[in-house]
Design an enzyme around this catalytic site. Structure first.
Site, mmCIF file in Angstrom:
data_model
loop_
_atom_site.group_PDB
_atom_site.id
_atom_site.type_symbol
_atom_site.label_atom_id
_atom_site.label_comp_id
_atom_site.label_asym_id
_atom_site.label_seq_id
_atom_site.Cartn_x
_atom_site.Cartn_y
_atom_site.Cartn_z
ATOM 1 N N LYS A 79 -64.180 27.147 -23.047
ATOM 2 C CA LYS A 79 -65.349 26.039 -23.214
ATOM 3 C C LYS A 79 -65.865 25.651 -22.139
ATOM 4 C CE LYS A 79 -63.221 24.915 -27.518
ATOM 5 N NZ LYS A 79 -61.892 25.746 -27.482
HETATM 6 C C1 LIG Z 1 -61.831 26.457 -28.723
HETATM 7 C C2 LIG Z 1 -60.801 27.558 -28.216
HETATM 8 C C3 LIG Z 1 -60.556 28.836 -29.245
HETATM 9 C C4 LIG Z 1 -61.462 28.830 -30.385
HETATM 10 O O1 LIG Z 1 -62.756 28.969 -30.256
HETATM 11 P P1 LIG Z 1 -63.653 28.726 -31.421
HETATM 12 O O2 LIG Z 1 -65.338 28.815 -30.634
HETATM 13 O O3 LIG Z 1 -63.451 27.421 -31.983
HETATM 14 O O4 LIG Z 1 -63.573 29.780 -32.536
HETATM 15 C C5 LIG Z 1 -59.889 29.673 -28.824
HETATM 16 N N1 LIG Z 1 -58.861 29.531 -27.512
HETATM 17 C C6 LIG Z 1 -59.007 28.532 -26.619
HETATM 18 C C7 LIG Z 1 -58.402 28.499 -25.452
HETATM 19 C C8 LIG Z 1 -59.974 27.442 -27.101
HETATM 20 O O5 LIG Z 1 -59.841 26.345 -26.350
#
Ligand SMILES: *Cc1c(COP(=O)(O)O)cnc(C)c1O
Length: 471
Positions: A117
């Site tokens: 993120k």
């Molecule tokens: C947010 C997140 C996901 C999922 O991603 P999406 O964009 O919601 O599909 C998977 N793995 C980690 C470590 C995350 O922080």
């Protein structure tokens, strides 16, 4: 200049800056660009020798408005991803690691909070700051987090001059590392709040604050949640970056994407629409498999949330899936609105065989249990001496499951979404090795914490926000 409309038809003709700051459309839909910019064959070829920031410019610039014209967007991208000022701890931002012939891991966890993120939220802070500066405005961001998003948002907005940020988390229900990533930042515009309650309580407090229109207006409330379009296009960039490295954006690749809210994999779909050669996109879910079941059957059926070893993928509804459905329905917003209303009232809907077949041209899906996740973490540790976090291991396991169905000569890239040290318990359970925190956070456990404690009480939250960000 690109304009944006709501998937549900209630808003149209919006500019990038408008949708950046408002997030969700007022009709409950999500904003989508009105067309897909096409990158020319020359532009694609030209990416081969470019830096991350330069590729980001090629991908993102067709989506922005005059507030980010030319040099300004370049400067922001250079600040975020360029070698001089970036807060990523790997010069290539999202390095590739080869695991086997034709199987690669795309490491997205070298940002300040060790999860993917960061790639989008590091940029979002700069975009917000610039858009707000032009308007002479200041916003109050209020958000709830069950772990990863809160710290990534805090790190992204830390240096913003025009943003005050309040992040609510359930007291005692996030890991020590996750809490400390939020509480040890200690910046005057950042306010982590430990709420006596659950994640749902936190989310309800945030929703109630937004629904209080006087409060929302007086504080100029804003959100940076995963439906913000700018986050999607920021993630689209690394699909081009990986493709540039592995085949000069000429050779088709398949990507396996650990999926929760469908944000990361939607970003891959956008890359495909812009002209990047992509063979297949594999949705990898844990046992919260609403998406995998959809791609198997054409039926979307809500189910309870089961806690797993990959908590960032423990979701009931994938909010960004609405954007893909809008595309699948040929951008028919009336039809999409009907389906979303049925889904929200009845907890399920179904698409016809034609739609499902058309989805399968690009997408496939696999689910991975906790036991299989642990097995994969153990296996890759044994084979490659590599520690892998549970979310990333779900992607790798799905790649193994799907490999025989994929064209043999197409490289497969499995996305690695978090650093193993962010989920040490699962990694240690599978391998017997406790993953060490990377050096830049090795003193995290010794840093002083600053947080505010609040009861699950809207009035108390609102008065705290007013006190800390007077308007
Ligand atoms: C947010 C997140 C996901 C999922 O991603 P999406 O964009 O919601 O599909 C998977 N793995 C980690 C470590 C995350 O922080």
């Amino acid at each position: 200049m690109m304009t944006y409309s709501s998937t549900r038809g209630g808003e149209s003709g919006k500019s990038f800056s408008e949708i950046l700051l408002s997030g969700l459309a007022s009709d409950g839909g999500l904003f989508m660009p009105d067309s897909w910019p096409q990158l020319s064959a020359d532009q694609l070829k030209g990416m081969a020798g470019k830096s991350y920031a330069e590729i980001a410019y090629d991908v993102i610039s067709p989506f922005v408005d005059e507030h980010f014209a030319g040099a300004r967007l370049k400067t922001i991208l250079e600040k975020t991803y360029g070698a001089a000022e970036t807060r990523f701890h790997d010069k290539s931002i999202t390095p590739l690691r080869q695991l086997e012939p034709n199987l690669w891991s795309l490491e997205l966890f070298h940002g300040p909070t060790m999860a993917f993120k960061d790639v989008a939220l590091q940029l979002l802070g700069h975009l917000f700051d610039a858009a707000l500066e032009d308007r002479g405005e200041r916003v109050t961001i209020v958000g709830a987090t069950s772990g990863d998003t809160g710290s990534a948002a805090i790190e992204g907005c830390l240096a913003c001059k025009n943003v005050d940020m309040f992040i609510l988390f359930p007291d005692g229900r996030v890991s020590d590392v996750q809490r400390r990533q939020m509480t040890t930042v200690n910046a005057p515009n950042v306010h982590p709040i430990a709420v006596k309650g659950t994640f749902d309580d936190c989310q309800n407090l945030v929703k109630a604050s937004f629904n209080d229109h006087d409060f929302r207006k007086s504080q100029n409330l804003s959100a940076v949640n995963s439906i913000n379009w700018a986050r999607i296009i920021a993630q689209t960039v690394y699909y081009f970056v990986a493709s540039a490295a592995l085949g000069g954006c000429q050779r088709p690749l398949s990507f396996v994407v650990p999926t929760g809210n469908f944000g990361n994999i939607l970003a891959a779909y956008v890359a495909k629409k812009m002209g990047l050669p992509i063979e297949k996109l594999i949705v990898a879910t844990n046992s919260n498999d609403i998406l995998t079941r959809f791609f198997e059957s054409g039926k979307m059926q809500m189910d309870g949330v089961h806690p797993t070893l990959a908590p960032s993928m423990d979701i009931q509804i994938s909010s960004n899936f609405e954007r893909y459905l809008f595309e699948l329905f040929g951008r028919d917003s009336a039809k999409l609105k009907d389906v979303m209303e049925i889904f929200s009232a009845e907890g399920h809907f179904e698409v016809n065989a034609g739609h499902l077949a058309s989805a399968h041209h690009l997408f496939d899906a696999a689910r991975v249990s906790d036991a299989e996740t642990l097995q994969t973490i153990a296996q890759i540790h044994k084979d490659a001496d590599l520690l892998m976090d549970p979310h990333s291991a779900i992607g790798l396991n799905a790649a193994y499951q799907m490999r025989d169905k994929l064209p043999k000569d197409t490289p497969v890239v499995a996305l690695a979404c978090a650093h193993p040290a962010k989920f040490p318990d699962a990694v240690e359970k599978a391998t017997g090795v406790h993953p060490a925190l990377p050096e830049f956070v090795s003193d995290l456990m010794g840093r002083e914490e600053h947080m505010h404690h609040l009861d699950n009480d809207l009035a108390a939250l609102q008065s705290y926000i007013k006190e800390k960000s007077p308007r």
